[in-house]
Design an enzyme around this catalytic site. Structure first.
Site, PDB file in Angstrom:
ATOM      1  N   GLU A   1       0.847  -9.563 -17.467  1.00 61.25           N
ATOM      2  CA  GLU A   1       0.641  -8.536 -16.453  1.00 61.25           C
ATOM      3  C   GLU A   1      -0.415  -7.519 -16.859  1.00 61.25           C
ATOM      4  O   GLU A   1      -1.281  -7.158 -16.059  1.00 61.25           O
ATOM      5  CB  GLU A   1       1.953  -7.789 -16.187  1.00 61.25           C
ATOM      6  CG  GLU A   1       2.945  -8.510 -15.300  1.00 61.25           C
ATOM      7  CD  GLU A   1       4.174  -7.673 -15.068  1.00 61.25           C
ATOM      8  OE1 GLU A   1       4.565  -7.513 -13.908  1.00 61.25           O
ATOM      9  OE2 GLU A   1       4.760  -7.158 -16.048  1.00 61.25           O
TER      10      GLU A   1
ATOM     11  N   LYS B   1       5.255  -9.615 -19.403  1.00 55.37           N
ATOM     12  CA  LYS B   1       4.663  -8.305 -19.692  1.00 55.37           C
ATOM     13  C   LYS B   1       3.247  -8.459 -20.237  1.00 55.37           C
ATOM     14  O   LYS B   1       2.330  -7.731 -19.851  1.00 55.37           O
ATOM     15  CB  LYS B   1       5.513  -7.543 -20.717  1.00 55.37           C
ATOM     16  CG  LYS B   1       6.714  -6.868 -20.158  1.00 55.37           C
ATOM     17  CD  LYS B   1       6.311  -5.711 -19.268  1.00 55.37           C
ATOM     18  CE  LYS B   1       7.332  -5.521 -18.171  1.00 55.37           C
ATOM     19  NZ  LYS B   1       7.392  -6.559 -17.177  1.00 55.37           N
TER      20      LYS B   1
ATOM     21  N   TRP C   1      -3.797  -1.754  -1.310  1.00 57.76           N
ATOM     22  CA  TRP C   1      -3.768  -3.004  -2.073  1.00 57.76           C
ATOM     23  C   TRP C   1      -4.127  -4.092  -1.075  1.00 57.76           C
ATOM     24  O   TRP C   1      -3.397  -4.352  -0.125  1.00 57.76           O
ATOM     25  CB  TRP C   1      -2.390  -3.242  -2.669  1.00 57.76           C
ATOM     26  CG  TRP C   1      -2.323  -4.425  -3.600  1.00 57.76           C
ATOM     27  CD1 TRP C   1      -2.648  -4.451  -4.926  1.00 57.76           C
ATOM     28  CD2 TRP C   1      -1.870  -5.746  -3.281  1.00 57.76           C
ATOM     29  NE1 TRP C   1      -2.442  -5.701  -5.453  1.00 57.76           N
ATOM     30  CE2 TRP C   1      -1.961  -6.521  -4.464  1.00 57.76           C
ATOM     31  CE3 TRP C   1      -1.403  -6.371  -2.122  1.00 57.76           C
ATOM     32  CZ2 TRP C   1      -1.607  -7.863  -4.520  1.00 57.76           C
ATOM     33  CZ3 TRP C   1      -1.053  -7.705  -2.174  1.00 57.76           C
ATOM     34  CH2 TRP C   1      -1.151  -8.436  -3.367  1.00 57.76           C
TER      35      TRP C   1
ATOM     36  N   GLU D   1      10.532 -12.618 -20.195  1.00 56.33           N
ATOM     37  CA  GLU D   1      10.099 -11.268 -19.848  1.00 56.33           C
ATOM     38  C   GLU D   1       8.964 -10.808 -20.748  1.00 56.33           C
ATOM     39  O   GLU D   1       8.003 -10.182 -20.283  1.00 56.33           O
ATOM     40  CB  GLU D   1      11.279 -10.295 -19.935  1.00 56.33           C
ATOM     41  CG  GLU D   1      10.930  -8.834 -19.688  1.00 56.33           C
ATOM     42  CD  GLU D   1      10.365  -8.558 -18.310  1.00 56.33           C
ATOM     43  OE1 GLU D   1       9.824  -7.457 -18.110  1.00 56.33           O
ATOM     44  OE2 GLU D   1      10.455  -9.444 -17.418  1.00 56.33           O
TER      45      GLU D   1
ATOM     46  N   LYS E   1       2.977  -2.090  -7.453  1.00 58.26           N
ATOM     47  CA  LYS E   1       4.326  -1.824  -7.960  1.00 58.26           C
ATOM     48  C   LYS E   1       5.409  -2.402  -7.065  1.00 58.26           C
ATOM     49  O   LYS E   1       6.319  -3.058  -7.525  1.00 58.26           O
ATOM     50  CB  LYS E   1       4.527  -0.309  -8.092  1.00 58.26           C
ATOM     51  CG  LYS E   1       5.896   0.099  -8.629  1.00 58.26           C
ATOM     52  CD  LYS E   1       6.079  -0.375 -10.054  1.00 58.26           C
ATOM     53  CE  LYS E   1       7.394   0.101 -10.634  1.00 58.26           C
ATOM     54  NZ  LYS E   1       7.616  -0.456 -11.981  1.00 58.26           N
TER      55      LYS E   1
ATOM     56  N   ARG F   1       0.850   1.781  -6.012  1.00 60.44           N
ATOM     57  CA  ARG F   1       1.137   0.822  -4.952  1.00 60.44           C
ATOM     58  C   ARG F   1      -0.122   0.083  -4.487  1.00 60.44           C
ATOM     59  O   ARG F   1      -0.024  -0.873  -3.724  1.00 60.44           O
ATOM     60  CB  ARG F   1       1.768   1.534  -3.747  1.00 60.44           C
ATOM     61  CG  ARG F   1       3.082   2.219  -4.059  1.00 60.44           C
ATOM     62  CD  ARG F   1       3.632   2.888  -2.810  1.00 60.44           C
ATOM     63  NE  ARG F   1       4.019   1.903  -1.816  1.00 60.44           N
ATOM     64  CZ  ARG F   1       5.217   1.343  -1.730  1.00 60.44           C
ATOM     65  NH1 ARG F   1       6.145   1.642  -2.595  1.00 60.44           N
ATOM     66  NH2 ARG F   1       5.479   0.468  -0.786  1.00 60.44           N
TER      67      ARG F   1
ATOM     68  N   HIS G   1       8.763 -31.992 -26.357  1.00 63.72           N
ATOM     69  CA  HIS G   1       8.636 -32.748 -25.111  1.00 63.72           C
ATOM     70  C   HIS G   1       7.303 -32.456 -24.420  1.00 63.72           C
ATOM     71  O   HIS G   1       7.221 -32.518 -23.190  1.00 63.72           O
ATOM     72  CB  HIS G   1       9.814 -32.432 -24.186  1.00 63.72           C
ATOM     73  CG  HIS G   1      11.142 -32.855 -24.754  1.00 63.72           C
ATOM     74  ND1 HIS G   1      11.583 -34.159 -24.712  1.00 63.72           N
ATOM     75  CD2 HIS G   1      12.087 -32.149 -25.408  1.00 63.72           C
ATOM     76  CE1 HIS G   1      12.767 -34.240 -25.300  1.00 63.72           C
ATOM     77  NE2 HIS G   1      13.089 -33.035 -25.741  1.00 63.72           N
TER      78      HIS G   1
ATOM     79  N   ASN H   1       1.232   0.306   5.858  1.00 60.03           N
ATOM     80  CA  ASN H   1       1.714  -0.456   4.702  1.00 60.03           C
ATOM     81  C   ASN H   1       2.484  -1.647   5.240  1.00 60.03           C
ATOM     82  O   ASN H   1       3.465  -1.475   5.959  1.00 60.03           O
ATOM     83  CB  ASN H   1       2.616   0.405   3.816  1.00 60.03           C
ATOM     84  CG  ASN H   1       3.312  -0.417   2.745  1.00 60.03           C
ATOM     85  OD1 ASN H   1       2.769  -1.411   2.275  1.00 60.03           O
ATOM     86  ND2 ASN H   1       4.515  -0.012   2.378  1.00 60.03           N
ATOM     87  N   GLY H   2       2.042  -2.867   4.890  1.00 61.38           N
ATOM     88  CA  GLY H   2       2.734  -4.061   5.353  1.00 61.38           C
ATOM     89  C   GLY H   2       1.728  -5.129   5.769  1.00 61.38           C
ATOM     90  O   GLY H   2       0.559  -5.087   5.397  1.00 61.38           O
TER      91      GLY H   2
ATOM     92  N   CYS I   1       0.829  -1.196   0.000  1.00 63.05           N
ATOM     93  CA  CYS I   1       0.000   0.000   0.000  1.00 63.05           C
ATOM     94  C   CYS I   1       0.867   1.251   0.000  1.00 63.05           C
ATOM     95  O   CYS I   1       2.085   1.184   0.104  1.00 63.05           O
ATOM     96  CB  CYS I   1      -0.903   0.001   1.224  1.00 63.05           C
ATOM     97  SG  CYS I   1      -1.865  -1.522   1.414  1.00 63.05           S
TER      98      CYS I   1
END
Length: 609
Positions: A489, A486, A76, A482, A604, A27, A505, A102-103, A2
């Site tokens: 996301e 992207k 968040w 990557e 983020k 965030r 395989h 935050n946490g 957050c």
């Protein structure tokens, strides 16, 4: 995860809090709220579910909430669904204490049961609310005493902003394993989770370390340790300006940051070139110590992990040192083997990633020298690592990383050159060639960006895709990892990256008519084999998006759509091939009408496990 802010000073607090939260919404954006000491001496709390704009409308952009001292939060969700009830700030039952957090409070259930037995009534499902009730329980008129008693009993990570109704004009804050800074200006003082929140008002900040407490009024800032002893801290000046954190005409931060990559790479590379050599003074290691390194372990999460995968190929090729790449979230849970001659590299944009920070500490307890590669100056990883190499990418606001990934990658290129040179593995001509190619990367990225319209057209064609696969070999496979992330996301398209040689395989059974396969082929020694794999999936109905280096024009014989990136040294190709994949993911997301900068369920800076 957050974001928190706080302000006390000469100006109305609420508009400042909302402005700061707007810079921190990356965030978390499930809900938001503010608590302000109003002129009547009461703490007024206003909260709203959803984006910050809902709270702004509810408070007339802050103008409807009066008072010069307050705290704010954008959430968040970790404990409890997104709702007004679960939004911060949380308050004690008598409304005399307000808290933003935050946490994660790991032992909140145990503490909650104790507070209920002591008469507290809980109104939310969050872990944070227990802090408000504990502060009220222990408060007898001395905020520091109550705060330290709570700190001694709470397990987990936290950055807290606290208001006490009977201490008007004062904000208290405390930190453990979650980021927190304090800003100072002539007309007031600030707390924030990250620098962009206060850049409009000041660039003079203090970095708060673990288990430190802040008492803040409009004209004074005092710092304490957990023993309530006053301590001194040195103020730092931030070079970023507020403009660097704005969109500057781009529709989204993500596209702005994609376009900032050439500058970010120049800022990261150029200051470290002296007399034709890469100089990483931050390492603090002489040539003799560099030559003693027998193994390298790279730790990261998400895109930082992919930087490590790319670096494994490059570092092993350049230095002939074995390199292991591990997810930071797994490293400390498997009793890792770390020997004294092992160099551990921890990669994190924010420098606050909880898993990476924990892995760093684990490596240090086992005797390894740890080098951090981070973007945020003064962050936890930067401070706790034995050495830190900064990526000068500037503020990155969009949740999906672009320029941080690219600058982290070139830092590892430079580290490889330093190690190889120390070991006498590069001739003078070979070193000069690598340096020339390194310096050319920003201009070559610009050339790719100038062709973005073709990728935009193609992305719109495949915006409705349900599944997309990425294939490549060697470094190209690392790039695909990557590129696939992207896409997942920001577009919510199911996507997977596979080593092209592994198709037979099992994976090739997933290929069906018109499914899109992104094939990356830039490595000359593997090019023919990758093209053969492309033929295999195409023969089973796949539609091929090929990414290759200029000159490989026979790719068009097998690919339905091809993007050519400029040639460079093959070890550096990832820095170029990732650009069209970033653009493709961006344009797919835009075509679907999604919130590019704030993808669902993501934040983020992942400051909790």
């Amino acid at each position: 995860m957050c974001g928190i802010v706080g302000y006390v000073g000469e100006n109305p607090a609420a508009p400042i809090l909302l402005g700061g939260l707007a810079k921190l919404e990356y965030r978390g954006y499930d809900s938001a709220g503010i608590a302000v000491e109003n002129p009547d001496g009461k703490i007024e709390v206003v909260k709203a579910k959803g984006r910050l704009s809902v709270l702004a409308d509810k408070t007339d952009n802050g103008n409807a909430v009066k008072g010069n001292c307050g705290i704010g939060h954008t959430r968040w969700a970790t404990h409890g669904e997104p709702s007004v009830q679960n939004a911060h700030p949380h308050i004690s039952n008598d409304k005399s204490i307000a808290v933003v957090h935050n946490g994660i409070i790991e032992n909140y259930m145990e503490l909650k049961e104790k507070m209920i037995k002591r008469g507290a009534t809980f109104v939310s499902e969050t872990d944070t609310e227990v802090v408000a009730h504990m502060l009220h329980h222990y408060y007898t008129g001395d905020p520091l005493e109550a705060i330290t008693k709570v700190m001694m009993r709470v397990k987990g990570s936290y950055a807290l902003g606290i208001l006490f109704q009977d201490r008007p004009g004062e904000i208290y804050a405390v930190r453990k394993d979650s980021p927190l800074i304090v800003g100072h200006s002539a007309d007031g003082n600030y707390i924030a989770s990250d620098v962009p929140a206060i850049l409009e008002y000041t660039r003079d900040v203090y970095y708060i370390q673990n288990m430190e407490i802040v008492k803040m009024t409009g004209d004074a800032i005092t710092f304490y340790n957990i023993d309530q002893e006053e301590i001194e801290k040195e103020i730092q000046h931030i070079e970023w300006d507020a403009k660097a954190a704005e969109k500057e005409g781009f529709e989204h931060y993500l596209m702005k940051e994609i376009y900032e990559q050439p500058k970010a790479l120049r800022d990261t590379i150029t200051p470290r070139i002296k007399d034709g050599k890469i100089v990483l003074e931050e390492l603090g290691m002489e040539e003799e110590e560099l030559n003693k390194i027998q193994r390298i372990v790279i730790l990261g999460c998400g895109s930082a992990y992919h930087v490590g995968l790319n670096a494994k190929y490059v570092l092993e090729e350049m230095t002939r040192i074995p390199v292991d790449v591990e997810l930071a979230s797994e490293f400390r849970y498997r009793n890792p083997i770390v020997l004294p001659d092992t160099l551990v590299i921890v990669i994190s944009q924010s420098g606050e990633t909880a898993d990476s920070l924990a892995a760093l500490r684990e490596a240090q307890t086992r005797g390894a020298k740890v080098v951090g590669v981070v973007n945020v100056v003064g962050s936890s990883i930067a401070r706790e690592a034995d050495a830190c190499i900064y990526t000068w990418a500037g503020p990155e606001i969009s949740v999906a990383t672009t320029k941080a990934y690219s600058t982290q990658t070139v830092v590892l290129y430079m580290l490889g050159m330093v190690l190889a040179d120390a070991r006498g593995l590069l001739t003078e001509d070979a070193y000069a060639d690598l340096l020339k190619e390194l310096q050319s990367l920003p201009d070559k990225i610009t050339r790719i960006l100038n062709e973005k319209e073709r990728i935009q057209w193609f992305a719109h064609k495949y915006a409705a895709a349900k599944d997309i696969f990425f294939i490549g070999r060697g470094l190209d496979y690392a790039s695909c990892m990557e590129g696939s992330l992207k896409l997942k996301e920001i577009s919510y398209v199911h996507s997977e990256a596979y080593a092209a040689g592994e198709l037979k395989h099992g994976t090739i059974s997933l290929i069906e008519n018109d499914i899109l396969v992104v094939a990356v082929a830039t490595q000359s020694s593997l090019y023919g084999k990758t093209v053969s794999n492309v033929v295999e999936v195409k023969s089973r109905g796949a539609y091929i998006f090929g990414i290759t280096s200029a000159g490989n024009y026979n790719m068009e014989e097998v690919a339905d759509f091809t993007v050519y990136v400029p040639k460079t040294h093959e070890m550096f190709m990832t820095t170029l091939t990732v650009i069209p994949m970033q653009l493709f993911a961006y344009y797919v997301s835009v075509a679907k009408g999604l919130d590019v900068d704030k993808p669902r369920n993501l934040a983020k800076s992942v400051t909790v496990e």
